[in-house]
Design an enzyme around this catalytic site. Structure first.
Site, PDB file in Angstrom:
ATOM      1  N   GLU A 102      20.629  -1.126  12.951  1.00 12.16           N
ATOM      2  CA  GLU A 102      19.199  -0.868  13.125  1.00 12.16           C
ATOM      3  C   GLU A 102      18.945   0.322  14.028  1.00 12.16           C
ATOM      4  O   GLU A 102      18.009   1.089  13.815  1.00 12.16           O
ATOM      5  CB  GLU A 102      18.530  -2.118  13.703  1.00 12.16           C
ATOM      6  CG  GLU A 102      17.016  -2.073  13.644  1.00 12.16           C
ATOM      7  CD  GLU A 102      16.488  -2.125  12.226  1.00 12.16           C
ATOM      8  OE1 GLU A 102      15.358  -1.674  12.011  1.00 12.16           O
ATOM      9  OE2 GLU A 102      17.208  -2.595  11.338  1.00 12.16           O
ATOM     10  N   TYR A 147      19.365   3.327  11.987  1.00  8.83           N
ATOM     11  CA  TYR A 147      18.250   3.446  11.049  1.00  8.83           C
ATOM     12  C   TYR A 147      17.057   4.141  11.699  1.00  8.83           C
ATOM     13  O   TYR A 147      16.382   4.950  11.091  1.00  8.83           O
ATOM     14  CB  TYR A 147      17.865   2.049  10.563  1.00  8.83           C
ATOM     15  CG  TYR A 147      16.616   1.998   9.737  1.00  8.83           C
ATOM     16  CD1 TYR A 147      16.612   2.489   8.432  1.00  8.83           C
ATOM     17  CD2 TYR A 147      15.438   1.472  10.241  1.00  8.83           C
ATOM     18  CE1 TYR A 147      15.467   2.437   7.659  1.00  8.83           C
ATOM     19  CE2 TYR A 147      14.290   1.427   9.477  1.00  8.83           C
ATOM     20  CZ  TYR A 147      14.315   1.906   8.184  1.00  8.83           C
ATOM     21  OH  TYR A 147      13.176   1.855   7.424  1.00  8.83           O
ATOM     22  N   LYS A 148      16.800   3.840  12.966  1.00 11.11           N
ATOM     23  CA  LYS A 148      15.667   4.445  13.657  1.00 11.11           C
ATOM     24  C   LYS A 148      15.892   5.924  13.921  1.00 11.11           C
ATOM     25  O   LYS A 148      14.969   6.712  13.898  1.00 11.11           O
ATOM     26  CB  LYS A 148      15.415   3.716  14.977  1.00 11.11           C
ATOM     27  CG  LYS A 148      14.904   2.283  14.798  1.00 11.11           C
ATOM     28  CD  LYS A 148      14.678   1.629  16.138  1.00 11.11           C
ATOM     29  CE  LYS A 148      14.160   0.201  15.983  1.00 11.11           C
ATOM     30  NZ  LYS A 148      13.961  -0.458  17.275  1.00 11.11           N
ATOM     31  N   THR A 149      17.121   6.300  14.177  1.00 16.30           N
ATOM     32  CA  THR A 149      17.383   7.681  14.568  1.00 16.30           C
ATOM     33  C   THR A 149      17.489   8.621  13.375  1.00 16.30           C
ATOM     34  O   THR A 149      17.598   9.816  13.573  1.00 16.30           O
ATOM     35  CB  THR A 149      18.693   7.757  15.365  1.00 16.30           C
ATOM     36  OG1 THR A 149      19.761   7.272  14.541  1.00 16.30           O
ATOM     37  CG2 THR A 149      18.605   6.930  16.614  1.00 16.30           C
ATOM     38  N   GLN A 150      17.457   8.113  12.139  1.00 15.91           N
ATOM     39  CA  GLN A 150      17.649   8.979  10.993  1.00 15.91           C
ATOM     40  C   GLN A 150      16.349   9.553  10.441  1.00 15.91           C
ATOM     41  O   GLN A 150      16.369  10.301   9.482  1.00 15.91           O
ATOM     42  CB  GLN A 150      18.380   8.209   9.880  1.00 15.91           C
ATOM     43  CG  GLN A 150      19.837   7.939  10.168  1.00 15.91           C
ATOM     44  CD  GLN A 150      20.629   9.214  10.339  1.00 15.91           C
ATOM     45  OE1 GLN A 150      20.455  10.175   9.610  1.00 15.91           O
ATOM     46  NE2 GLN A 150      21.500   9.238  11.320  1.00 15.91           N
TER      47      GLN A 150
END
Length: 643
Positions: A21, A24-27
């Protein structure tokens, strides 16, 4: 399991069941567009009587480009952030201060659209600024003194820090026509370089989109060479600054849109930090990229349209028991495979171990000539790899040496690869690509480096059907087609597929955009892949007609020759007569099979008469036509085969 974006999916490998997760946020991507407002940017181009003449000022073209990018992002990348910062304006604004005296103020910087996920109101506000000159409320009035670039970069730094702190991709797009904003102030130039270094350390990439007018030039060495940072990967892959100008069939707006579209997609690694074992004891680290990928319509959410305003529908999933309708908790669920009529249960750890083929690696096991790779081995698309200094210092040097050696010797490496956890092992050919500036490079729009070319297994190969031999075109036909091809070259003789978007996908986005902005749904899609028939007819229409007539003549000649050959082959082929069963007509010679074999071994068949030979052959169902020598040979072959 969290929802995924298209860039998180592997095209050929299985999707991992668990997603990190935090990763996922950093992409997600955050783009801040900084547009200079100055007298030169507001000056419209000279008047012209040409129908397709450029009539937009550089500032208008830049604002329209930002509007185009925003309305495209709101549909294609709904979770990315985008903002518009105007600098060099008489007014100053940083976010919505609401009367806060402690709020920071950056002179001559106006944050028109805050860095956030764009909403329909943001797009409409930018559209109103572009199309309605009376609604700008003095925003586009240039300041009497130029804005300090240090303040602009520091403002961008604060915006990224407060709004997109955890984003893996943060980029600042600067659109300007001034190549030296601080020509007489060395201190201001030095302060801007310091602020640019702060952005670079923060992980923000600065992309410059200079606007050129007339015969003027944009000299990067005056100021922006100290602002734009390029890493080793960018330098090796010719990450030059794309300059926008009108001409060559493109308006300033179209040129600017094309350049921004070329760089608007952030480079996101397909896999990162993979150990690349060049030789035993020599290991470097590389990153992998999916450079070419087919764009498809992706559904990221459901929209409820029955209300006054379209809203995103929030779905909930609940698992219930089939017999009692009781809610089933996650801890009660088990996964099993049916084998032999019974269910075999596996724990989550055992399921993971079934897919574990070892750590991620790219291990070279040999080298072969590049010519030994057949064309039919292309069964999956290739991945582009480039060195990374994250885990092994000096990876770039080793990688570059390998790349140059493979190019020099025209060889390829064969490697065993596991590029991601839970991915299937594969054998690949490592093929080098030439530099974009190399004249022998057939694909100047692709980067220079190494490509992982998946090799097929036996199950991946199918034998093609038998095809007739191709007919060779005559020299006259080839010469005529060469004239046609030479008159249909694209500008600069280069085809760039990134400039031709998928029409079906763009039509899909247009419909979604009309629903989101409450606009009228367009009637016909725009398809840039349709050939320009009028221009083609004007250039080579007569040559195409002559070529077609010549083709028809050659086709008729080939058909005539083929018919003559077929007729000759039919005459040579002997039509077999109906075989006569041996039992229906007994041999008048009274020779049994044993006697025929004995006569064949003794060489006495040639002493028999034609009538006797035909009688013996007919009794055994063999053809009786031909000369005596042929009948004897036919009977001897029968005797040898039935010995």
């Amino acid at each position: 399991m969290s929802e995924r974006e298209p860039w998180q999916r592997g095209d050929d490998d299985e999707i991992d069941e668990e997603v990190d997760e935090s990763n996922y946020k950093t992409q997600k991507d955050a783009v801040l567009i900084a547009i200079e407002v100055s007298e030169s940017m507001l000056t419209p181009p000279p008047a012209s009587t040409k129908k397709k003449a450029d009539r937009d000022s550089p500032l208008t073209a830049a604002l329209k480009c930002a509007y185009h990018l925003m309305q495209k992002r709101i549909i294609s990348n709904p979770k990315d952030m985008i903002g518009v910062l105007l600098y060099g304006t008489e007014k100053s604004k940083y976010q919505d201060e609401d009367g806060d005296s402690n709020a920071p103020v950056y002179p001559h910087c106006y944050l028109f659209t805050d860095l956030d996920i764009p909403a329909a109101e943001d797009v409409k506000a930018l559209q109103s600024l572009v199309e309605d000159d009376e609604s700008d409320e003095g925003i586009l009035v240039p300041s009497k003194e130029p804005a300090a670039m240090a303040n602009v970069l520091f403002c961008a730094n604060q915006i990224f820090t407060t709004k997109a702190a955890n984003f893996g991709s943060r980029r600042l797009f600067i659109i300007t026509d001034n190549d030296d904003p601080h020509a007489t102030d060395k201190q201001a130039k030095s302060a801007a370089a310091v602020r640019a270094k702060d952005l670079y350390d923060l992980g923000v990439v600065i992309e410059l989109f200079p606007i050129i007018r007339g015969d003027s030039e944009f000299d990067m060495a005056k100021f922006y060479d100290d602002i734009i940072y390029r890493d080793a990967a960018a330098e090796a892959n010719m990450s030059e600054v794309l300059k926008s100008k009108s001409g060559g069939g493109l308006s300033l707006l179209n040129s600017l849109i094309a350049n921004i579209n070329f760089k608007q997609t952030a480079k996101r690694a397909l896999f990162s930090g993979v150990a690349f074992e060049v030789a035993p004891g020599l290991t470097i680290s590389v990153k992998g990229y999916n450079v070419i990928s087919r764009q498809k319509e992706e559904r990221s959410c459901y929209i409820w349209l029955d209300g006054e305003v379209p809203q995103i529908a929030v779905g909930e999933t609940t698992k219930v028991s089939e017999d009692t309708a009781r809610t089933v908790e996650k801890a009660e669920m088990k996964k099993a495979y049916k084998f032999g009529g019974e269910y075999v249960y596996f724990t989550p750890e055992e399921q993971k171990s079934l897919k574990d083929f070892g750590p991620t690696t790219i291990r070279i096991i040999g080298f072969k000539p590049r010519s030994s790779l057949p064309f039919w081995a292309s069964v999956h698309k290739s991945s582009f790899i480039f060195p990374s200094e994250e885990h092994y210092v000096g990876s770039t040097r080793v990688f570059t040496a390998l790349w140059k050696k493979l190019l020099k010797d025209d060889k390829m490496a064969v490697a065993w690869t596991i590029t991601r956890s839970n991915a299937k092992p594969a054998l690949v050919a490592i093929i080098p690509s030439r530099d974009r500036a190399d004249e022998e490079s057939g694909t100047p729009f692709l980067p220079a480096g190494l490509w992982l070319y998946p090799l097929p297994f036996v199950d991946d190969i199918r034998n093609p059907p038998d095809m007739p031999d191709p007919v060779q075109a005559s020299d006259a036909l080839v010469d005529k087609m060469q004239i046609i091809a030479e008159n249909l070259w694209l500008p600069n003789r280069m085809y760039n597929p990134s400039k031709y978007p998928n029409p079906q996908l763009q039509w899909h986005y247009k419909i979604l955009q009309a629903l989101a902005l409450q606009e009228e749904v367009p009637e016909t899609p725009e398809d840039l892949t349709i050939p320009k028939y009028s221009a083609i007819a004007k250039r080579v229409g007569g040559h195409i007609k002559d070529w077609q007539a010549l083709v028809n003549e050659e086709v008729a000649h080939v058909k005539k020759l083929s018919a003559i050959k077929r007729s000759a082959d039919d005459d040579e082929v002997e039509k077999p007569r109906k075989r006569t069963k041996a039992e229906s007509k007994p041999s008048s010679s009274g020779m049994s099979d044993a006697q025929v074999k004995a006569a064949s071994e003794a060489g006495k068949l040639s002493k028999m008469t034609m009538a006797e030979l035909k009688d013996v052959l007919a009794c055994r169902g063999l053809p009786i036509l031909g000369r005596k020598a042929e009948l004897v040979e036919r009977l001897e072959e029968w005797a040898d085969g039935n010995a």
